[in-house]
Design a protein around this motif. Sequence first.
Motif, PDB file in Angstrom:
ATOM      1  N   TYR A 192      -6.341  25.982  -8.004  1.00 35.56           N
ATOM      2  CA  TYR A 192      -4.891  26.019  -7.804  1.00 35.56           C
ATOM      3  C   TYR A 192      -4.559  26.735  -6.500  1.00 35.56           C
ATOM      4  CZ  TYR A 192      -4.785  30.957  -9.192  1.00 35.56           C
ATOM      5  OH  TYR A 192      -4.984  32.313  -9.245  1.00 35.56           O
ATOM      6  N   THR A 193      -3.450  26.325  -5.891  1.00 39.43           N
ATOM      7  CA  THR A 193      -2.950  26.965  -4.678  1.00 39.43           C
ATOM      8  C   THR A 193      -1.513  27.412  -4.901  1.00 39.43           C
ATOM      9  OG1 THR A 193      -2.204  24.864  -3.745  1.00 39.43           O
ATOM     10  CG2 THR A 193      -4.433  25.561  -3.199  1.00 39.43           C
ATOM     11  N   VAL A 194      -1.114  28.461  -4.200  1.00 39.61           N
ATOM     12  CA  VAL A 194       0.245  29.017  -4.314  1.00 39.61           C
ATOM     13  C   VAL A 194       0.830  29.137  -2.906  1.00 39.61           C
ATOM     14  CG1 VAL A 194       1.670  30.942  -5.104  1.00 39.61           C
ATOM     15  CG2 VAL A 194      -0.377  30.284  -6.409  1.00 39.61           C
ATOM     16  N   PRO A 195       1.546  28.124  -2.439  1.00 41.69           N
ATOM     17  CA  PRO A 195       2.194  28.211  -1.124  1.00 41.69           C
ATOM     18  C   PRO A 195       3.393  29.164  -1.148  1.00 41.69           C
ATOM     19  CG  PRO A 195       1.922  25.936  -1.861  1.00 41.69           C
ATOM     20  CD  PRO A 195       1.700  26.811  -3.051  1.00 41.69           C
ATOM     21  N   PHE A 196       3.798  29.605   0.014  1.00 37.59           N
ATOM     22  CA  PHE A 196       5.021  30.401   0.145  1.00 37.59           C
ATOM     23  C   PHE A 196       5.686  30.018   1.459  1.00 37.59           C
ATOM     24  CE2 PHE A 196       7.440  34.076   1.644  1.00 37.59           C
ATOM     25  CZ  PHE A 196       8.297  34.248   0.557  1.00 37.59           C
ATOM     26  N   ASN A 197       6.968  29.607   1.381  1.00 35.25           N
ATOM     27  CA  ASN A 197       7.692  29.096   2.550  1.00 35.25           C
ATOM     28  C   ASN A 197       9.034  29.793   2.728  1.00 35.25           C
ATOM     29  OD1 ASN A 197       5.673  27.024   2.835  1.00 35.25           O
ATOM     30  ND2 ASN A 197       6.697  25.921   1.185  1.00 35.25           N
ATOM     31  N   LEU A 198       9.438  29.946   3.961  1.00 31.41           N
ATOM     32  CA  LEU A 198      10.761  30.441   4.327  1.00 31.41           C
ATOM     33  C   LEU A 198      11.436  29.386   5.190  1.00 31.41           C
ATOM     34  CD1 LEU A 198       9.838  34.117   5.305  1.00 31.41           C
ATOM     35  CD2 LEU A 198      10.950  33.369   3.182  1.00 31.41           C
ATOM     36  N   GLY A 199      12.732  29.132   4.942  1.00 32.60           N
ATOM     37  CA  GLY A 199      13.397  28.080   5.694  1.00 32.60           C
ATOM     38  C   GLY A 199      14.859  28.372   5.950  1.00 32.60           C
ATOM     39  N   ALA A 200      15.413  27.634   6.884  1.00 24.54           N
ATOM     40  CA  ALA A 200      16.842  27.704   7.199  1.00 24.54           C
ATOM     41  C   ALA A 200      17.330  26.300   7.483  1.00 24.54           C
ATOM     42  CB  ALA A 200      17.102  28.610   8.405  1.00 24.54           C
ATOM     43  N   HIS A 201      18.599  26.057   7.154  1.00 27.98           N
ATOM     44  CA  HIS A 201      19.133  24.703   7.281  1.00 27.98           C
ATOM     45  C   HIS A 201      20.615  24.792   7.639  1.00 27.98           C
ATOM     46  CE1 HIS A 201      21.775  22.413   4.529  1.00 27.98           C
ATOM     47  NE2 HIS A 201      21.248  21.372   5.102  1.00 27.98           N
ATOM     48  N   MET A 202      21.060  23.950   8.560  1.00 25.29           N
ATOM     49  CA  MET A 202      22.447  24.011   9.028  1.00 25.29           C
ATOM     50  C   MET A 202      23.057  22.626   9.035  1.00 25.29           C
ATOM     51  SD  MET A 202      24.023  25.528  12.597  1.00 25.29           S
ATOM     52  CE  MET A 202      23.384  24.203  13.609  1.00 25.29           C
ATOM     53  N   MET A 203      24.281  22.520   8.548  1.00 30.27           N
ATOM     54  CA  MET A 203      25.051  21.286   8.648  1.00 30.27           C
ATOM     55  C   MET A 203      25.798  21.296   9.982  1.00 30.27           C
ATOM     56  SD  MET A 203      26.589  20.603   4.830  1.00 30.27           S
ATOM     57  CE  MET A 203      27.255  19.025   5.367  1.00 30.27           C
ATOM     58  N   VAL A 204      25.389  20.427  10.885  1.00 32.48           N
ATOM     59  CA  VAL A 204      26.068  20.331  12.174  1.00 32.48           C
ATOM     60  C   VAL A 204      27.444  19.713  11.983  1.00 32.48           C
ATOM     61  CG1 VAL A 204      25.949  19.335  14.490  1.00 32.48           C
ATOM     62  CG2 VAL A 204      23.860  20.163  13.357  1.00 32.48           C
ATOM     63  N   ASN A 205      27.511  18.656  11.180  1.00 34.50           N
ATOM     64  CA  ASN A 205      28.770  18.031  10.785  1.00 34.50           C
ATOM     65  C   ASN A 205      28.530  17.303   9.464  1.00 34.50           C
ATOM     66  OD1 ASN A 205      27.554  15.474  11.451  1.00 34.50           O
ATOM     67  ND2 ASN A 205      28.122  15.821  13.599  1.00 34.50           N
ATOM     68  N   GLU A 206      29.488  16.485   9.034  1.00 29.55           N
ATOM     69  CA  GLU A 206      29.354  15.835   7.728  1.00 29.55           C
ATOM     70  C   GLU A 206      28.206  14.835   7.688  1.00 29.55           C
ATOM     71  OE1 GLU A 206      32.986  14.100   6.513  1.00 29.55           O
ATOM     72  OE2 GLU A 206      34.041  16.012   6.275  1.00 29.55           O
ATOM     73  N   GLN A 207      27.751  14.378   8.838  1.00 30.88           N
ATOM     74  CA  GLN A 207      26.672  13.393   8.880  1.00 30.88           C
ATOM     75  C   GLN A 207      25.299  14.003   9.185  1.00 30.88           C
ATOM     76  OE1 GLN A 207      29.774  12.605  10.470  1.00 30.88           O
ATOM     77  NE2 GLN A 207      30.197  11.577   8.540  1.00 30.88           N
ATOM     78  N   LEU A 208      25.259  15.049  10.005  1.00 34.18           N
ATOM     79  CA  LEU A 208      23.990  15.535  10.547  1.00 34.18           C
ATOM     80  C   LEU A 208      23.609  16.907   9.999  1.00 34.18           C
ATOM     81  CD1 LEU A 208      21.644  15.237  12.578  1.00 34.18           C
ATOM     82  CD2 LEU A 208      23.140  16.325  14.285  1.00 34.18           C
ATOM     83  N   THR A 209      22.358  17.010   9.559  1.00 35.55           N
ATOM     84  CA  THR A 209      21.784  18.265   9.104  1.00 35.55           C
ATOM     85  C   THR A 209      20.495  18.528   9.869  1.00 35.55           C
ATOM     86  OG1 THR A 209      22.652  17.935   6.869  1.00 35.55           O
ATOM     87  CG2 THR A 209      20.887  19.524   7.113  1.00 35.55           C
ATOM     88  N   VAL A 210      20.289  19.783  10.297  1.00 35.50           N
ATOM     89  CA  VAL A 210      19.052  20.146  10.979  1.00 35.50           C
ATOM     90  C   VAL A 210      18.519  21.437  10.365  1.00 35.50           C
ATOM     91  CG1 VAL A 210      19.709  19.042  13.157  1.00 35.50           C
ATOM     92  CG2 VAL A 210      20.275  21.453  12.768  1.00 35.50           C
ATOM     93  N   GLY A 211      17.246  21.696  10.570  1.00 34.60           N
ATOM     94  CA  GLY A 211      16.677  22.919  10.039  1.00 34.60           C
ATOM     95  C   GLY A 211      15.200  23.015  10.293  1.00 34.60           C
ATOM     96  N   GLY A 212      14.592  24.019   9.692  1.00 32.56           N
ATOM     97  CA  GLY A 212      13.167  24.213   9.833  1.00 32.56           C
ATOM     98  C   GLY A 212      12.643  25.147   8.769  1.00 32.56           C
ATOM     99  N   ALA A 213      11.327  25.159   8.620  1.00 33.09           N
ATOM    100  CA  ALA A 213      10.691  26.034   7.641  1.00 33.09           C
ATOM    101  C   ALA A 213       9.309  26.432   8.146  1.00 33.09           C
ATOM    102  CB  ALA A 213      10.580  25.340   6.293  1.00 33.09           C
TER     103      ALA A 213
END
Length: 321
Positions: free
Chosen positions: A272-293
């Motif tokens: 078994y593996t146990v990943p751990f992630n941190l991320g952020a996400h932003m809505m630029v407008n009603e159509q576009l979303t960007v982010g990263g982790a």
Amino acid sequence: MLNRFTQLALSTALVTFAGYGVANAQDENPCGEENPCADTGDDMGGDDMGGDDMGGDDANPCGDANPCGDGGGDAAPADDMGGGEGAPHGIVVPKGKIVVGGSVGINLSTDAVAKPFSLNPDVVYGVADGIEAGLYHSPMGITGWWVGAGGGLCLAGEENGCGDVYAGPTGILGAYELSSGSTSLAATGGLIYQKFGDLTFLDLKLGVRGMMNMGKIMVMFDPSLHAGITERDFNKEVISIPVAAAYAVSPKLAVGAQTGIFAPIEDIGDFYTVPFNLGAHMMVNEQLTVGGAFGFTDLLGAADSAGTDGRALTIFGAFKL
């Protein structure tokens, strides 16, 4: 066998994080606006843009006390990274809408930076009310984990599981909404294809995707079972159970953390593996979303290699048509 699914999950994780932000935001606004061979780290999973992240009906489809008022503020994001207080949310892409997503997965593991390096496109369509279907290449879209490298268009890192430029994993997956509102659930499933040299793997995926909206905090989960159909000597059952929590820092920005377990059912205690992630996400407008982790592919697993050496970065964007 574990390494093969690890590659699959790594290659799938991005859409869940990216797609949900845009894919499931409420569309109808009554206010008049309309490998046995790979060892690149750990797997991650979840359903991509169409479901893993957001959308659906809520008591107030405009996200505030006055459903048709113009208070001058930004609309709360309805995404899977944690939408804001009162944000409308759901778990599938609305009927007739298309979400196109793309992510870049970069391995940052010790002595293997950018090996592999991959581009992972996803397209999800709202087939009917509460039903979506999509073509996925991202780790997020296929397995629900936020971070992963490899798969899709694999551009570097042959020695770390990036064989042919296009060898999968490729998921043809769907989701059926079971409930929406403060707690949203969807049944997910479909087929996943991947090729390793002369071996062609075909898997059946069955799972459940869910979100719990608690004001500025959102909890997300995306457990799934991947059962091998072909090449059963190598391609056996694997479970993927990513769980995440996100906080709405502002109406358009959310940050979160994700962990869980990824493992073969056979000899689960050894692999078994146990990943751990941190991320952020932003809505630029009603159509576009960007982010990263950014994440550790196996922070606390059973293998001797568990720790901080296995790392990966995902950068994504999703656009709703």
